[in-house]
Design an enzyme around this catalytic site. Structure first.
Site, PDB file in Angstrom:
ATOM      1  N   HIS A 189      23.664   2.944 -10.004  1.00  0.00           N
ATOM      2  CA  HIS A 189      24.225   2.580 -11.419  1.00  0.00           C
ATOM      3  C   HIS A 189      25.814   2.215 -11.024  1.00  0.00           C
ATOM      4  CE1 HIS A 189      25.158   7.155 -11.343  1.00  0.00           C
ATOM      5  NE2 HIS A 189      26.441   6.532 -11.854  1.00  0.00           N
ATOM      6  N   SER A 225      30.393   9.583  -9.337  1.00  0.00           N
ATOM      7  CA  SER A 225      29.214   9.125  -9.036  1.00  0.00           C
ATOM      8  C   SER A 225      29.300   8.114  -7.758  1.00  0.00           C
ATOM      9  CB  SER A 225      28.613   8.067 -10.233  1.00  0.00           C
ATOM     10  OG  SER A 225      28.567   8.889 -11.168  1.00  0.00           O
TER      11      SER A 225
END
Length: 313
Positions: free
Chosen positions: A141, A268
C-alpha cells in the site's frame, strides 16, 4: 546465481514499468550486511538490538548533512487505502518505542523515510528498507493505493523520495527519487492484506555504502522462538524521526507474522526482523496492527522469490 522461479497466483509480480499459501519446509536466507555486531544482546536465548540512551544527541562530523523536505501535516500512506482513523499499526498499552539518536550507523541507515506522491499529487509518509544497493522493500500500500474513494488517486503512486537514515530535518545521506515500483496481484488486484508487499527500485545507488538487510524463510517453530525487531518512521512522533521497539513473535500464519512491538502509522513498510548469528534477517514486512498485536506480511518462499527477482545493484 541460482535460477529464480517467479511465483504465480496471488504472488504474481506486477509493476508500473512496461500464489497460494505456502508450507515452509526449510529455511531460506538472503544474507545482508552484518555490521559491527556491537549492538546485539541475548534475550532469553534470542537476540535483539541494544540501544543508546534516548537523550543522546545526533552528532556526525564525518557525514555531509542535507536539509530534509518537510513532512508536517502529512498522513501515513495507509490512510489513503484504509481511511481515517486507520485500523492498523498500534501502540499496545504503554508506548515502549525508543528514538534512534544516531541514524548513520548500521542497521538504522538501511531504513528509509519515504515521501510518497500519489497519482493525484497528494503526499504521504511511509517506511522502506534496503535489500540491495538499489532496491528497497516496503508495504504494497506504499506503492499502490487501493479503494481511496478519491478520483485519480488509486493505483500506482507517481514517485517516492527515499531518505535513508533520516533524522528529523537532517538527511545524512541525502535522498533519491524513485519512479519504478513492484507489488503482486494479491495486493494490486485484490487488496488482500496477506499480499501487502512491494518494492521500490532506485534509478541509481546511493554513493555511500549503506548496507542492507538480509531476509529469510523460517519455520513456525523458529519464528515463535524469536524476538521481532521493528524500527521505522511513525507519524505520531516528531516527523522524520526513527523509532524502534522489540517484542517476541506471538503467532504466525502462512502469510502473516504477529508481534506486540509498538508501532504507529507511518511505519508501514518497515522490516520486522530477527537476529541470527549476529545478522539481522527480516521475516516480515510490517503493515498492520490490532488491539492485541501488530503484524506484517510473512516472508514465505513466494515472497522470498519475488524479493530476489526485484534486487538491483
Amino acid at each position: 546465481m541460482p535460477t529464480i522461479t517467479i511465483p504465480t497466483g496471488a504472488h504474481t509480480p506486477i509493476t508500473n514499468i512496461v500464489a497460494s499459501e505456502s508450507v515452509i519446509e526449510k529455511q531460506q536466507i538472503s544474507h545482508g550486511s552484518v555490521g559491527t555486531g556491537e549492538v546485539l544482546e541475548l534475550v532469553d536465548g534470542t537476540a535483539s538490538e541494544v540501544l543508546p540512551t534516548p537523550e543522546v544527541a545526533f552528532e556526525s562530523s564525518e557525514v555531509v548533512q542535507w536539509t530534509a523536505p518537510s513532512l508536517e501535516n502529512l498522513s501515513d500512506i495507509g490512510v489513503a487505502s484504509f481511511g481515517t482513523p486507520p485500523a492498523f499499526e498500534a501502540v499496545l498499552g504503554t508506548d515502549e518505542r525508543v528514538r534512534i539518536a544516531d541514524t548513520t550507523v548500521y542497521p538504522w541507515r538501511t531504513i528509509a523515510s519515504l515521501l510518497i506522491t500519489a497519482a493525484d499529487n497528494s503526499q504521504w509518509i511511509g517506511t522502506a528498507w534496503f535489500i540491495s544497493p538499489r532496491t528497497l522493500v516496503t508495504a504494497g500500500h506504499c506503492v499502490f493505493i487501493k479503494h481511496s474513494g478519491v478520483v485519480g488517486r488509486d493505483g500506482w503512486v507517481k514517485k517516492i523520495q527515499v531518505m535513508p537514515g533520516r533524522n528529523a530535518d537532517i538527511l545524512p545521506f541525502g535522498g533519491i527519487t524513485a519512479t519504478e515500483f513492484w507489488s503482486v496481484k494479491g495486493w494490486g488486484e485484490d487488496g488482500s492484506e496477506n499480499y501487502d508487499y512491494g518494492a521500490i527500485v532506485l534509478p541509481a545507488a546511493f554513493p555511500q555504502e549503506l548496507g542492507f538487510f538480509g531476509y529469510g524463510v523460517f519455520t513456525d517453530e523458529d519464528l515463535l522462538a524469536s524476538v521481532a525487531n521493528v524500527g521505522g518512521y511513525p507519524g505520531d512522533k516528531p516527523k522524520g524521526t526513527l523509532w524502534y521497539d522489540k517484542r517476541e513473535i506471538g503467532s504466525v500464519k502462512p502469510d502473516k507474522v504477529f508481534y506486540a512491538a509498538d508501532t504507529a502509522g507511518g511505519q508501514s513498510g518497515t522490516a520486522a526482523y530477527i537476529v541470527r548469528n549476529g545478522e539481522r534477517v527480516a521475516v516480515g514486512i510490517h503493515a498492520y496492527g490490532g488491539q492485541t498485536s501488530n503484524s506484517g506480511t510473512r516472508i514465505s518462499s513466494q515472497v522470498f522469490a519475488n524479493l530476489e527477482s526485484w534486487k538491483r545493484d
